[in-house]
Write an enzyme that holds these catalytic residues in place. Structure first.
Site, PDB file in Angstrom:
ATOM      1  N   ASP A 168      27.144 -23.989   2.629  1.00 23.81           N
ATOM      2  CA  ASP A 168      26.582 -22.537   2.134  1.00 23.81           C
ATOM      3  C   ASP A 168      27.614 -21.301   2.309  1.00 23.81           C
ATOM      4  OD1 ASP A 168      25.302 -24.635   0.456  1.00 23.81           O
ATOM      5  OD2 ASP A 168      23.917 -25.185   2.090  1.00 23.81           O
ATOM      6  N   GLU A 206      19.231 -30.278  -9.011  1.00 23.67           N
ATOM      7  CA  GLU A 206      19.537 -30.490  -7.298  1.00 23.67           C
ATOM      8  C   GLU A 206      18.432 -29.923  -6.916  1.00 23.67           C
ATOM      9  OE1 GLU A 206      23.304 -30.378  -5.042  1.00 23.67           O
ATOM     10  OE2 GLU A 206      24.243 -31.465  -6.014  1.00 23.67           O
TER      11      GLU A 206
END
Length: 268
Positions: free
Chosen positions: A56, A45
């Protein structure tokens, strides 16, 4: 079968590490990617830095801040991706990005250039499945054989999961816990049941992410998940060692080996 889906099998669990592109610079990210793949990554990724990464946690937020201190352009992102792809063309690459950057770049243009650069899938945490934009992007990607990978969380109801099915391909990214990305010490007691239910809804592999950092955690979850996704623990290695590239590369490869070697069907 897509390149991503072909990575998975019933006999083993895949290792899917994540790096934030541009941290601490784009050239070194090629080295980080190479080290992780050599250490056993099955899919990689690549995070596109963004100012407001709502999914995040602090480690990746700081990585994006460091990355955005460098001159940013989508062409730089695509060029870096192409360099990684040229080193390991057999390893599927997936972008994890937010909606704003690709919307401003243009769906068709982005889908075309991402495919040329070696991208096989995309994850967009802030793009709900039931929007006209999802339909448009899904069609743009599908025409080029690029998967649109959706997130399922502990809060996703069954009827919503069934709606996501029409726009999901490659694999399902199962969020193991509430909140944002980050390392956690414990695993939810009902995680196995939740992943089992998700597998029953989707005819796709289900990979687990958010909060996984240690080989023993990865080993346990890999007994019932098709893949293990790790981002914050990888980025912490880069944060702590990125100023010493040779040491950072060594630590990334060793960490990847420790995780990959712990997974179901991949014991060394």
């Amino acid at each position: 079968m897509s390149a991503i889906k072909s990575v998975f099998s019933d006999s083993k669990s895949a290792f899917i590490p994540y790096i934030s592109l541009g941290d601490p610079n784009y050239d070194l990210c090629v080295d980080w990617a190479d080290a992780l793949i050599r250490g056993g990554a099955d899919i990689l990724e690549l995070g596109i830095p963004f100012s407001d990464p709502v999914a995040d946690g602090p480690v990746i937020q700081k990585a994006f801040k460091r990355a955005l201190a460098n001159p940013f352009s989508m062409d730089t992102i695509l060029g870096t991706t192409e360099k990684i792809h040229s080193l390991h063309p057999h390893i599927p690459l997936v972008y994890l990005t937010y909606f704003n950057p690709i919307f401003h770049y243009g769906f068709e243009k982005f889908a075309e250039k991402a495919k040329i650069a070696g991208i096989q899938g995309m994850i967009i945490p802030d793009l709900p499945y039931d929007t006209p934009e999802t339909d448009e992007l899904f069609k743009s990607l599908k025409r080029r054989g690029v998967d649109l990978i959706h997130l399922v969380t502990p809060a996703t109801p069954l009827n919503r999961m069934k709606g996501i099915r029409d726009f999901a391909s490659g694999f399902i990214y199962y969020v193991t816990s509430y909140g944002v990305t980050g390392e956690r010490k414990s695993i939810s007691a009902d995680l196995e049941d939740r992943i089992k239910t998700t597998k029953e809804v989707f005819s796709l592999p289900v990979s687990a992410g958010f909060g996984i950092s240690a080989p023993d955690q990865a080993k346990e979850i890999s007994q019932y998940a098709d893949g293990i996704i790790i981002g914050s623990a990888v980025q912490r290695i880069i944060e702590e060692n990125g100023s010493n590239p040779s040491l950072c590369r060594k630590k990334l490869e060793e960490y990847a080996q420790s995780i990959s070697g712990s997974l179901r069907g991949k014991n060394r």
